[in-house]
Design an enzyme around this catalytic site. Structure first.
Site, mmCIF file in Angstrom:
data_model
loop_
_atom_site.group_PDB
_atom_site.id
_atom_site.type_symbol
_atom_site.label_atom_id
_atom_site.label_comp_id
_atom_site.label_asym_id
_atom_site.label_seq_id
_atom_site.Cartn_x
_atom_site.Cartn_y
_atom_site.Cartn_z
ATOM 1 N N ASP A 172 0.976 -1.234 -0.073
ATOM 2 C CA ASP A 172 0.047 -0.120 -0.127
ATOM 3 C C ASP A 172 1.049 1.197 -0.120
ATOM 4 O O ASP A 172 2.167 1.167 0.048
ATOM 5 C CB ASP A 172 -1.005 0.060 1.224
ATOM 6 N N TRP A 173 0.419 2.504 -0.050
ATOM 7 C CA TRP A 173 1.071 3.609 -0.190
ATOM 8 C C TRP A 173 2.083 3.764 0.858
ATOM 9 O O TRP A 173 1.660 3.988 2.111
ATOM 10 C CB TRP A 173 0.180 4.738 -0.239
#
Ligand code: BGC
Length: 743
Positions: A290-291
């Site tokens: 994820d980011w």
């Protein structure tokens, strides 16, 4: 014998679905062959480049810091494999040209974007859509989204979100399919089929992404990004089915989650990403973080620095580093120092290349985005479909007869969501455009005539407006009925929007109170991306229609329902709590050793609150209609079923009211004695049924005994013989009851 059957069955359940594997096998093996050949020509640096995803400086921001300058040079040097969050087709093609023409090996980029509930045409938020219980329609919404997305030039969506969640303090409940693993699994698989179609290389299909792996939907106390403390048993038993279903439907990518699991952040958790996802579920594609979640292991306190984080993530089998750049910064050094083997890098890289191959990017890197956009985007029939899906997603929570409205009625339309083209698109609105939204006001004006709608905003979401209430009262004065469009804005739905108070903000409650004072009938149109505590509104309003954030076509859908042109048919996929203190709350709770509804129900020492009921205000599966449905004649056709067979249960449903309608017939079971504790009820079947007034139908459910499998203390999922109760009805409190046994 019993043991033998159980063991055999355990084997069957743990094998990846053959049909899914077979379907993707030829393309997949061709892709891996291609990738293996290409890898031989690549330098270590180039291989690591394929594992790096960046967001350009001017890309859409969906997380804290990030954004690389000088992306052109990185592309030329082969130091980037993917970008996310670019909207412009032209820009994507420019960058692709650089990758293909100006980098040494010409490996195409893969472009990702969050297409969560629609691309240009925005469908209702996912939680809302799941209340339609219409799996075909949800698949179609993903199909439409995929075609629009591909036409814009994007190859890959970060969807479906498969996170079960029963905690509406967490804003991201809006992105999932609610609290139930069975319904969630059906929806996740449908979305993957919708995005990826039958041919991933076609110019109207895109890669799906199973996220957020895993257990992201259970952050402590509903606070986003917070720790998840969950047993493997609970993960496998209740949270895993939607991820599993999406993998089995053939999703070619997955995303690791922000949270830790058993004390290890998901992005560095080899048990999750390798043993479970690949080993147990049979996932064959690539995993993106994820980011910044690779680098965030430093903040979690399990990595000393970015390099250590990259080491852990690579060795955990995480293929692609989203945004931060630790892979590209430290990958080479890690291999040189022997911390990560080149074999591992080859494995990570081949899985990325194989997906690019399957998308057809090596054949034609510009295929996506070269279609005639006007033929694909905002197609009239798709807008019509979005209107129908929005109407099916809305749930009638209460109604004392005020709905449907009479013809010729004069309506005061009040509230911050009544004419809010932006908010109705909800969180994660893809590439949706507010200018294309048809608002509730516009929908009602078109249906009832402009002259019959008296609009006043009344207040903002969390602020009063000077003179707002007076204006609302003037509108009410001219009208026969007040439609009050209140709730939460799109900014209070989705990521990083956790709340401790899930009742409606004070200015909106004051607006309701003022309007109530007029004595006019009040219909609350509740717009939200999460379940709320609406005791107050239900008590004061004559009807509550849960409209959610209904997307581009919300306005006409609301008009269809309040006018009675269509009959409400949505059913809740998440319980609406009585109060916030009950959270997390879900219908499929365990019995406990001291169930409240026990023979000693007068005792003090039972599992219950002393200041509130255990039950929600509106249970999972609940939803009203303008007509009445009656359930009768429940018959267990197979009271004794052999393991491996099918349980058959029939029920009669009759429309005893005055108009045609649709209901969602639901079947629940309880395993009476099991090796591990089981929920009081578990959904195991549902069907949407359409009936004319006065019509009856027999609905037959067929439940393979494999669907009765559950997680045992050895963490294996298998079905056992034993006795079961079964209920069929229109919500999770269904009363008609039967029994069956599996032998
Ligand atoms: C979200 C993901 C999303 C990603 C890219 C993250 O902040 O958690 O769901 O796909 O950003 O936008």
């Amino acid at each position: 014998m019993k043991r033998f059957l159980s063991a055999l069955f355990a084997l069957m359940v743990s094998m990846p679905s053959l049909s899914a594997a077979e379907k993707s096998a030829p393309k997949e093996s061709e892709a891996y062959k291609f990738a293996d050949k290409l890898i031989k020509k690549m330098t270590l640096r180039e291989k690591i480049g394929q594992l790096q995803q960046f967001v350009p400086k001017k890309g859409v921001v969906t997380g804290p810091d990030g954004g690389v300058e000088n992306i052109e040079e990185s592309i030329r040097q082969g130091l980037v494999g993917s970008f996310l969050n670019i909207r412009s087709t032209k820009r994507m093609h420019e960058l692709q040209r650089m990758a293909v023409k100006e980098s040494r090996l010409g490996i195409p980029l893969i472009f990702g974007f969050d297409i969560i509930h629609g691309c240009r045409i925005i469908f209702p938020e996912n939680l809302a859509m799941s209340c339609s219980w219409d799996i075909e329609a949800i698949e179609r919404s993903a199909r439409i989204a995929a075609a629009e997305t591909a036409a814009i030039g994007i190859h890959w969506t970060f969807s479906p979100m498969c996170d079960i969640s029963a905690d509406p303090r967490w804003g991201r409940v809006s992105e999932g399919s609610g609290e139930d693993p069975y319904l969630g699994a059906k929806i996740s698989a449908a979305m993957v089929r919708g995005y990826q179609g039958k041919d991933l290389s076609a110019d109207n299909t895109i890669a799906a992404c199973v996220k957020h792996f895993a257990a992201y939907g259970a952050p402590q106390a509903g606070r986003d990004y917070h720790t998840v403390d969950m047993s493997r048993f609970m993960l496998i038993d209740r949270y895993l089915p939607p991820y599993r279903a999406a993998v089995e439907a053939g999703a070619v990518t997955a995303m690791s989650s922000f949270n830790d699991f058993e004390g290890v952040p998901a992005s560095g958790n080899r048990w999750l990403l390798h043993d479970l996802l690949r080993g147990e579920l049979g996932f064959k594609g690539f995993v993106v973080s994820d980011w910044n979640s690779v680098h965030e292991m430093v903040a979690h306190g399990t990595a000393a620095n970015g390099k250590d984080a990259a080491r852990q993530a690579m060795n955990a089998h995480l293929n692609m580093d989203m945004v931060y750049g630790d892979y590209i910064k430290y990958g080479e050094a890690l291999v040189e120092e022997g911390e990560v083997s080149e074999k591992t890098i080859n494995q990570l890289c081949r899985e990325v290349l194989a997906v690019k191959y399957q998308l057809g990017l090596f054949d034609n890197p510009y295929k996506y985005g070269s279609q005639n956009k006007s033929e694909v985007i905002y197609r009239a029939e798709n807008l019509q479909f979005a209107r129908e899906l929005a109407a099916k997603s809305m749930v009638l929570l209460s109604n004392n007869g005020v709905l449907p409205l009479k013809e010729g009625v004069k309506i005061a339309l009040v509230g911050p969501l009544a004419d809010n083209a932006y908010a109705q698109l909800g969180a994660w609105r893809g590439l949706g455009e507010a200018k294309r939204s048809v608002t509730i006001r516009e929908g009602l004006e078109a249906r009832f005539g402009k002259e019959n709608i008296f609009y006043a905003k009344g207040c903002d979401f969390r602020k009063t407006i000077e003179g707002g209430i007076e204006e609302a009262l003037r509108a009410a004065d001219k009208a026969d009925v007040v439609l009050l469009s209140i709730g939460l804005s799109h900014k209070e739905s989705g990521e990083a929007t956790s709340l401790t108070d899930i009742s409606l903000p004070a200015p909106q409650q004051a607006l309701l109170d003022a309007l109530k004072g007029t004595g006019k009938k009040i219909v609350v149109l509740l717009g939200t991306g999460r379940a709320l505590d609406i005791r107050n509104e239900v008590e004061k309003a004559d009807a509550v229609l849960l409209t959610w954030h209904g997307g581009t076509m919300e306005g006409p859908a609301v008009a269809d329902l309040v006018s009675g042109d269509k009959n409400p048919s949505g059913h809740l996929s998440i319980s609406f709590p009585y109060c916030v203190g009950q959270l997390p709350l879900h219908y499929n709770m365990k019995m406990t050793g001291r169930p409240r509804k026990s023979p000693q129900h007068n005792s003090k020492y039972l599992s219950r609150y002393t200041d509130a009921p255990n039950e929600p205000l509106f249970p999972f599966g609940y939803g009203l209609s303008y007509t009445e449905f009656e359930y009768s004649d429940l018959k267990v056709v197979t009271p004794n079923v052999l393991m491996g067979g099918t349980v058959k249960v029939r029920v009669k449903i009759s429309n005893t009211g005055q108009c045609a309608g649709e209901d969602v017939v639901q079947l629940y079971v309880r395993d009476l004695v099991a090796e591990t504790t089981r929920p009081v009820r578990e959904l195991k079947g549902f069907e949407r049924v359409s009936l004319a007034a006065g019509e009856s139908k027999i609905v037959e459910f067929k439940i393979p005994t494999s669907d009765l499998a559950y997680c045992h203390s050895d963490l294996k999922v298998r079905a056992d013989s034993g006795d079961f109760l079964v209920w069929v009805g229109a919500d999770s409190n269904a009363k008609l009851q039967g029994k069956f046994a599996v032998r």
